[in-house]
Design an enzyme around this catalytic site. Structure first.
Site, PDB file in Angstrom:
ATOM      1  N   ASN A   9       0.864  -1.169   0.000  1.00 53.75           N
ATOM      2  CA  ASN A   9       0.000   0.000   0.000  1.00 53.75           C
ATOM      3  C   ASN A   9       0.905   1.223   0.000  1.00 53.75           C
ATOM      4  O   ASN A   9       1.514   1.545   1.012  1.00 53.75           O
ATOM      5  CB  ASN A   9      -0.894  -0.033   1.253  1.00 53.75           C
ATOM      6  N   TRP A  10       0.987   1.871  -1.156  1.00 47.88           N
ATOM      7  CA  TRP A  10       1.926   3.000  -1.285  1.00 47.88           C
ATOM      8  C   TRP A  10       1.391   4.274  -0.639  1.00 47.88           C
ATOM      9  O   TRP A  10       2.103   5.272  -0.557  1.00 47.88           O
ATOM     10  CB  TRP A  10       2.260   3.234  -2.767  1.00 47.88           C
ATOM     11  N   LYS A  11       0.126   4.264  -0.244  1.00 49.63           N
ATOM     12  CA  LYS A  11      -0.492   5.444   0.390  1.00 49.63           C
ATOM     13  C   LYS A  11      -0.266   6.695  -0.480  1.00 49.63           C
ATOM     14  O   LYS A  11      -0.178   6.565  -1.705  1.00 49.63           O
ATOM     15  CB  LYS A  11       0.019   5.613   1.824  1.00 49.63           C
ATOM     16  N   HIS A  95      -9.346   1.030   5.024  1.00 50.87           N
ATOM     17  CA  HIS A  95      -8.040   1.191   5.663  1.00 50.87           C
ATOM     18  C   HIS A  95      -8.199   2.097   6.894  1.00 50.87           C
ATOM     19  O   HIS A  95      -9.028   3.005   6.896  1.00 50.87           O
ATOM     20  CB  HIS A  95      -7.035   1.798   4.677  1.00 50.87           C
ATOM     21  N   GLU A  97      -6.581   4.534   7.925  1.00 51.97           N
ATOM     22  CA  GLU A  97      -6.452   5.971   7.677  1.00 51.97           C
ATOM     23  C   GLU A  97      -7.749   6.529   7.094  1.00 51.97           C
ATOM     24  O   GLU A  97      -8.113   7.684   7.335  1.00 51.97           O
ATOM     25  CB  GLU A  97      -5.244   6.230   6.763  1.00 51.97           C
ATOM     26  N   GLU A 167      -4.939  -4.860  10.706  1.00 52.28           N
ATOM     27  CA  GLU A 167      -3.927  -3.818  10.888  1.00 52.28           C
ATOM     28  C   GLU A 167      -4.185  -3.084  12.202  1.00 52.28           C
ATOM     29  O   GLU A 167      -5.005  -2.154  12.240  1.00 52.28           O
ATOM     30  CB  GLU A 167      -3.971  -2.821   9.723  1.00 52.28           C
ATOM     31  N   GLY A 173       2.926   2.373  10.700  1.00 50.86           N
ATOM     32  CA  GLY A 173       3.857   3.488  10.505  1.00 50.86           C
ATOM     33  C   GLY A 173       4.595   3.891  11.769  1.00 50.86           C
ATOM     34  O   GLY A 173       5.220   4.942  11.819  1.00 50.86           O
ATOM     35  N   SER A 213       3.921  -2.071  10.268  1.00 52.75           N
ATOM     36  CA  SER A 213       5.385  -2.134  10.453  1.00 52.75           C
ATOM     37  C   SER A 213       5.991  -3.474  10.047  1.00 52.75           C
ATOM     38  O   SER A 213       6.939  -3.948  10.682  1.00 52.75           O
ATOM     39  CB  SER A 213       5.762  -1.762  11.890  1.00 52.75           C
ATOM     40  N   GLY A 234       3.100  -1.053   4.218  1.00 59.07           N
ATOM     41  CA  GLY A 234       3.135   0.377   3.910  1.00 59.07           C
ATOM     42  C   GLY A 234       4.552   0.815   3.574  1.00 59.07           C
ATOM     43  O   GLY A 234       5.047   0.625   2.455  1.00 59.07           O
ATOM     44  N   GLY A 235       5.249   1.372   4.562  1.00 58.34           N
ATOM     45  CA  GLY A 235       6.573   1.966   4.348  1.00 58.34           C
ATOM     46  C   GLY A 235       7.553   1.068   3.609  1.00 58.34           C
ATOM     47  O   GLY A 235       8.242   1.512   2.685  1.00 58.34           O
TER      48      GLY A 235
HETATM   49  P1  13P Z   1       3.360   0.406   7.613  1.00 53.63           P
HETATM   50  O1  13P Z   1       3.851  -0.884   7.003  1.00 53.63           O
HETATM   51  O2  13P Z   1       4.071   1.615   7.105  1.00 53.63           O
HETATM   52  O3  13P Z   1       3.274   0.323   9.096  1.00 53.63           O
HETATM   53  O4  13P Z   1       1.832   0.584   7.088  1.00 53.63           O
HETATM   54  C1  13P Z   1       0.946  -0.457   7.224  1.00 53.63           C
HETATM   55  C2  13P Z   1      -0.279  -0.144   6.460  1.00 53.63           C
HETATM   56  O5  13P Z   1      -1.050   0.711   6.834  1.00 53.63           O
HETATM   57  C3  13P Z   1      -0.517  -0.881   5.211  1.00 53.63           C
HETATM   58  O6  13P Z   1      -1.807  -0.652   4.740  1.00 53.63           O
END
Ligand code: 13P
Length: 252
Positions: A9-11, A95, A97, A167, A173, A213, A234-235
């Protein structure tokens, strides 16, 4: 056996050139990987460019969100049909967020899940508790409410098209990853919810990703748990080597 599924997920990150370069790099390094399903979910604006970069490869395309209406006067929104049109296979829905920053409710997410299935997109539906929920011992209450609300009216057949992503919000993050035991406990409970709500077969086939993470050095142990079937990343999905490292961990 459930096939591991790793999605990135590149956000709201990268620009067009770096999105394409990342996709091209992944396609090269993931070539020949079998036994793991791989998807990347770039920002909507770059889906088209990334679709071209992954065409014909074993890296599938996903979107990070969609609107539930099929078309019309909904300024700024994107429909499921549009995502299919440019080659998306998956769509992330609910998600954390979107729930906690953009204010989406289980009811909103439920409409989107139904609309995605209607056009043949495979939803990745996210659930997860806040740190305050975990501290107050209400984690499973929250997860059950999100599961039931987001997946209201979903048949046993439709459920098999869906991936769940657990999640924990406190692990997203933050660098603070859930322990494999903490994650496994929730994944097992999610499977029990599916047995109760549907049947053993549904509970057995639906994949449950862990997200929060995930890095190359913790992926294998997490995904090695009996009920953790992959990761939503994510990251660490923003660099070719770290994402490939996680895929390698899932295949080991
Ligand atoms: P991180 O891997 O950056 O913690 O993000 C997780 C995430 O929200 C994937 O959708």
């Amino acid at each position: 056996m459930r096939r591991p599924f790793i999605a990135g997920n590149w956000k709201m990150n990268l620009d067009r050139a770096s999105a394409v370069a990342l996709a091209e790099g992944l396609v090269k390094k993931a070539a020949g990987t079998d036994g793991v399903d791989i998807a990347i979910c770039p920002p909507s604006l770059y889906l088209d460019a990334v679709a071209a970069a992954v065409a014909g490869s074993n890296v599938a395309l996903g979107a990070q969100d969609m609107y539930h209406e099929p078309k019309g006067a909904f300024t700024g929104e994107i429909s499921g049909a549009m995502l299919c049109d440019i080659g998306c296979k998956y769509v992330i829905l609910g998600h954390s967020e979107r729930r906690h920053v953009l204010g989406e409710t289980d009811e909103d997410i439920n409409k989107k899940v139904l609309a995605a299935l209607e056009v043949g997109l495979l939803p990745i539906v996210c659930v997860g508790e806040l740190l305050s929920d975990r501290k107050s011992g209400t984690t499973m209450e929250v997860i059950r409410r999100q599961f039931e609300g987001s997946l209201a009216g979903i048949s046993a057949e439709q459920m098999q098209q869906i991936t769940i992503a657990y999640e924990p919000v406190w692990a997203i993050g933050t660098g603070e990853v859930a322990t494999p035991q903490q994650a496994e406990e929730v994944h097992l409970d999610l499977r029990k919810i599916m047995v109760q709500r549907y049947n053993d077969e549904v509970a057995e086939v639906v994949r449950i990703q862990y997200g929060g993470s995930v890095k190359p050095d913790n992926a294998a142990e997490l995904i090695g748990q009996p009920n953790i079937d992959g990761a939503l990343v994510g990251g660490a999905a923003l660099k070719v080597d770290s994402f490939i490292g996680i895929i390698a961990g899932a295949g080991s």
